[in-house]
Design a protein around this motif. Sequence first.
Motif, mmCIF file in Angstrom:
data_model
loop_
_atom_site.group_PDB
_atom_site.id
_atom_site.type_symbol
_atom_site.label_atom_id
_atom_site.label_comp_id
_atom_site.label_asym_id
_atom_site.label_seq_id
_atom_site.Cartn_x
_atom_site.Cartn_y
_atom_site.Cartn_z
ATOM 1 N N VAL A 98 -27.238 -18.550 43.103
ATOM 2 C CA VAL A 98 -26.836 -19.957 43.041
ATOM 3 C C VAL A 98 -25.336 -20.067 43.301
ATOM 4 O O VAL A 98 -24.531 -19.362 42.704
ATOM 5 N N GLY A 99 -24.996 -20.957 44.244
ATOM 6 C CA GLY A 99 -23.597 -21.176 44.602
ATOM 7 C C GLY A 99 -23.131 -20.413 45.830
ATOM 8 O O GLY A 99 -22.071 -20.711 46.376
ATOM 9 N N ARG A 101 -22.646 -19.315 49.624
ATOM 10 C CA ARG A 101 -22.671 -20.018 50.906
ATOM 11 C C ARG A 101 -23.848 -19.507 51.728
ATOM 12 O O ARG A 101 -24.182 -18.330 51.674
ATOM 13 N N GLY A 111 -24.553 -24.605 54.328
ATOM 14 C CA GLY A 111 -24.494 -25.224 53.007
ATOM 15 C C GLY A 111 -24.392 -24.160 51.937
ATOM 16 O O GLY A 111 -23.817 -23.088 52.166
ATOM 17 N N SER A 112 -24.972 -24.442 50.764
ATOM 18 C CA SER A 112 -24.925 -23.477 49.667
ATOM 19 C C SER A 112 -26.251 -23.476 48.908
ATOM 20 O O SER A 112 -27.016 -24.445 48.967
ATOM 21 N N ALA A 114 -28.460 -24.104 45.994
ATOM 22 C CA ALA A 114 -28.430 -24.980 44.822
ATOM 23 C C ALA A 114 -29.223 -24.382 43.669
ATOM 24 O O ALA A 114 -28.812 -24.458 42.512
ATOM 25 N N ARG A 115 -30.362 -23.791 43.983
ATOM 26 C CA ARG A 115 -31.216 -23.176 42.963
ATOM 27 C C ARG A 115 -32.293 -22.356 43.674
ATOM 28 O O ARG A 115 -32.408 -22.395 44.895
ATOM 29 N N ASP A 128 -28.432 -26.806 49.592
ATOM 30 C CA ASP A 128 -27.688 -28.061 49.676
ATOM 31 C C ASP A 128 -27.004 -28.025 51.032
ATOM 32 O O ASP A 128 -26.048 -27.267 51.234
ATOM 33 N N LYS A 129 -27.529 -28.816 51.978
ATOM 34 C CA LYS A 129 -27.017 -28.766 53.341
ATOM 35 C C LYS A 129 -25.619 -29.358 53.423
ATOM 36 O O LYS A 129 -25.293 -30.315 52.723
ATOM 37 N N THR A 134 -31.209 -31.675 51.300
ATOM 38 C CA THR A 134 -31.609 -30.335 50.899
ATOM 39 C C THR A 134 -32.663 -29.797 51.854
ATOM 40 O O THR A 134 -33.281 -30.560 52.600
#
Length: 165
Positions: A98-99, A101, A111-112, A114-115, A128-129, A134
């Motif tokens: 999570v988090g 890149r 994006g990154s 998210a979960r 998370d685009k 998403t």
Amino acid sequence: MLVVGHIGKAHGIRGEVLVTVRTDEPERRFVPGAVFTTTSGTLTLEALRWHQGRIIAQFSGVPDRNAAEELRGTELQVDSSSLVAPTDPDEFHDHQLVGLRVVSLDGEELGSVARIDHAPSSDLLVLDKSGGGTALIPFVAAMVPTVDLAGGRVIVDLPPGLLDL
């Protein structure tokens, strides 16, 4: 905090609940006396038995079906600092991903993470685009060839159109 289980419906009339396991090591996490953190405090596992791949659990202070029903939807968490790092280089704890890149093979920032959603067939990275919204990326070697924890990134090789779904 790391989610290791999810409480489902009540089972019977004595305060037992069904728990869906969200850890690769249930025999280490789910033992009588184990304490789990929840959004409303802590729960201590008194007893358990296995039934069809899930745990039927009895928690301290949950005397009947009504109290058990109030726990429905509760996530059982443990402190991730107490966990031993996976020995398999292709295995990761959710909190490690999570988090990070998310980058394509050609270096484009997508994006990154998210979960992580744990689906029956494979885990899914929830992206998370960068442009908003998403997307779901199956966490399989063909689509996620590299996880670079030290570099803080996940390199993906996605089929065309996957991020547009």
